[in-house]
Design a protein around this motif. Structure first.
Motif, short mmCIF file in Angstrom:
data_model
loop_
_atom_site.label_atom_id
_atom_site.label_comp_id
_atom_site.label_asym_id
_atom_site.label_seq_id
_atom_site.Cartn_x
_atom_site.Cartn_y
_atom_site.Cartn_z
N ARG A 55 2.38 -30.69 -15.08
CA ARG A 55 1.81 -29.65 -14.22
C ARG A 55 2.32 -29.79 -12.78
NH1 ARG A 55 -1.63 -28.94 -10.57
NH2 ARG A 55 -2.41 -31.05 -10.51
N ARG A 56 2.36 -31.00 -12.27
CA ARG A 56 2.86 -31.22 -10.91
C ARG A 56 4.34 -30.89 -10.80
NH1 ARG A 56 -0.15 -36.02 -11.39
NH2 ARG A 56 1.80 -37.17 -11.56
N ALA A 57 5.12 -31.25 -11.82
CA ALA A 57 6.56 -30.99 -11.79
C ALA A 57 6.85 -29.49 -11.85
CB ALA A 57 7.26 -31.71 -12.94
N VAL A 58 6.08 -28.77 -12.65
CA VAL A 58 6.25 -27.31 -12.73
C VAL A 58 5.94 -26.69 -11.37
CG1 VAL A 58 5.25 -25.19 -13.70
CG2 VAL A 58 5.89 -27.08 -15.21
N ARG A 59 4.87 -27.14 -10.75
CA ARG A 59 4.50 -26.61 -9.43
C ARG A 59 5.56 -26.95 -8.39
NH1 ARG A 59 2.85 -22.65 -6.66
NH2 ARG A 59 1.71 -23.19 -4.79
N ALA A 60 6.09 -28.16 -8.42
CA ALA A 60 7.13 -28.56 -7.47
C ALA A 60 8.39 -27.71 -7.66
CB ALA A 60 7.45 -30.04 -7.63
N ALA A 61 8.75 -27.42 -8.90
CA ALA A 61 9.92 -26.59 -9.16
C ALA A 61 9.69 -25.17 -8.66
CB ALA A 61 10.24 -26.59 -10.67
N GLU A 62 8.48 -24.65 -8.86
CA GLU A 62 8.17 -23.31 -8.36
C GLU A 62 8.27 -23.27 -6.83
OE1 GLU A 62 4.26 -22.75 -9.91
OE2 GLU A 62 4.98 -22.05 -11.87
N ARG A 67 11.03 -21.88 -1.78
CA ARG A 67 11.64 -22.31 -0.51
C ARG A 67 13.11 -21.88 -0.47
NH1 ARG A 67 10.30 -26.37 2.78
NH2 ARG A 67 12.27 -27.46 2.42
N TYR A 68 13.80 -21.99 -1.59
CA TYR A 68 15.21 -21.59 -1.64
C TYR A 68 15.36 -20.08 -1.41
CZ TYR A 68 19.89 -20.75 -3.49
OH TYR A 68 21.19 -20.35 -3.65
N ARG A 69 14.51 -19.30 -2.08
CA ARG A 69 14.58 -17.84 -1.92
C ARG A 69 14.28 -17.42 -0.48
NH1 ARG A 69 11.84 -17.34 -7.08
NH2 ARG A 69 9.91 -17.09 -5.92
N VAL A 78 16.36 -27.29 -5.46
CA VAL A 78 15.91 -26.51 -6.61
C VAL A 78 16.36 -27.17 -7.91
CG1 VAL A 78 16.15 -24.30 -7.83
CG2 VAL A 78 15.84 -24.33 -5.35
N LEU A 79 17.62 -27.54 -7.97
CA LEU A 79 18.15 -28.16 -9.18
C LEU A 79 17.48 -29.50 -9.46
CD1 LEU A 79 21.93 -27.28 -8.78
CD2 LEU A 79 20.25 -26.20 -10.30
N ASP A 80 17.25 -30.28 -8.42
CA ASP A 80 16.60 -31.57 -8.59
C ASP A 80 15.16 -31.39 -9.09
OD1 ASP A 80 16.64 -34.44 -8.43
OD2 ASP A 80 15.37 -34.27 -6.63
N ALA A 81 14.43 -30.45 -8.50
CA ALA A 81 13.06 -30.19 -8.93
C ALA A 81 13.04 -29.67 -10.36
CB ALA A 81 12.39 -29.20 -7.99
N VAL A 86 12.06 -30.52 -16.22
CA VAL A 86 12.53 -30.63 -17.61
C VAL A 86 12.23 -32.03 -18.15
CG1 VAL A 86 14.59 -30.67 -19.07
CG2 VAL A 86 14.27 -28.82 -17.42
N GLU A 87 12.44 -33.03 -17.35
CA GLU A 87 12.15 -34.41 -17.79
C GLU A 87 10.66 -34.59 -18.05
OE1 GLU A 87 12.32 -38.66 -15.65
OE2 GLU A 87 14.28 -37.68 -15.90
#
Length: 133
Positions: A55-62, A67-69, A78-81, A86-87
């Motif tokens: 859940r935290r990783a999904v939120r961080a990726a979002e 932020r990128y947009r 973005v790629l790192d998040a 995925v991991e």
């Protein structure tokens, strides 16, 4: 008369041996059930932790994507998040598999039965009764 007493003594010895075997079987079954329950509880705890990490990783990726947009983050972030997401999802799925397996082992240890065809030919059900039909 001596043969009768000898046969009675032999039958008593066999009875004692059978009772001892039964007691050993019961003790082993209890130990197996206790061990399976402990493994299942650990798997549930792991599952809860993996769910929260996912859940935290999904939120961080979002947030990284947002932020990128908006021009405040880089594509590398973005790629790192996304890689971390995925991991985390992979670990979450592995935890789900371990939880389902531990439930099947616990059900078997408790004598509830479990049909292996359920986990091989279709989705693993949380209800062993569905699989034993």
């Amino acid at each position: 008369m001596g043969r009768v007493r000898a046969r009675i003594a032999e039958a008593g010895g066999q009875r004692d041996e059978t009772v001892a075997d039964y007691e050993q079987t019961v003790l082993k079954a209890l130990a197996d059930a206790e061990s399976a329950l402990a493994r299942h509880l650990r798997a549930r705890e792991e599952m809860a932790g993996r769910f929260e990490a996912r859940r935290r990783a999904v939120r961080a990726a979002e947030l990284a994507q947002l932020r990128y947009r908006e021009g405040a983050g880089s594509l590398i972030e973005v790629l790192d998040a996304d890689r971390e997401r995925v991991e985390a999802e992979r670990f979450h799925v592995s935890a789900q598999v371990r939880l389902a397996s531990s439930f099947a082992r616990l059900s078997t240890a408790l004598g509830l039965g479990w049909s292996s065809r359920c986990s091989v030919n279709g989705p693993i059900s949380a209800e062993p009764s569905e699989c034993s039909r």
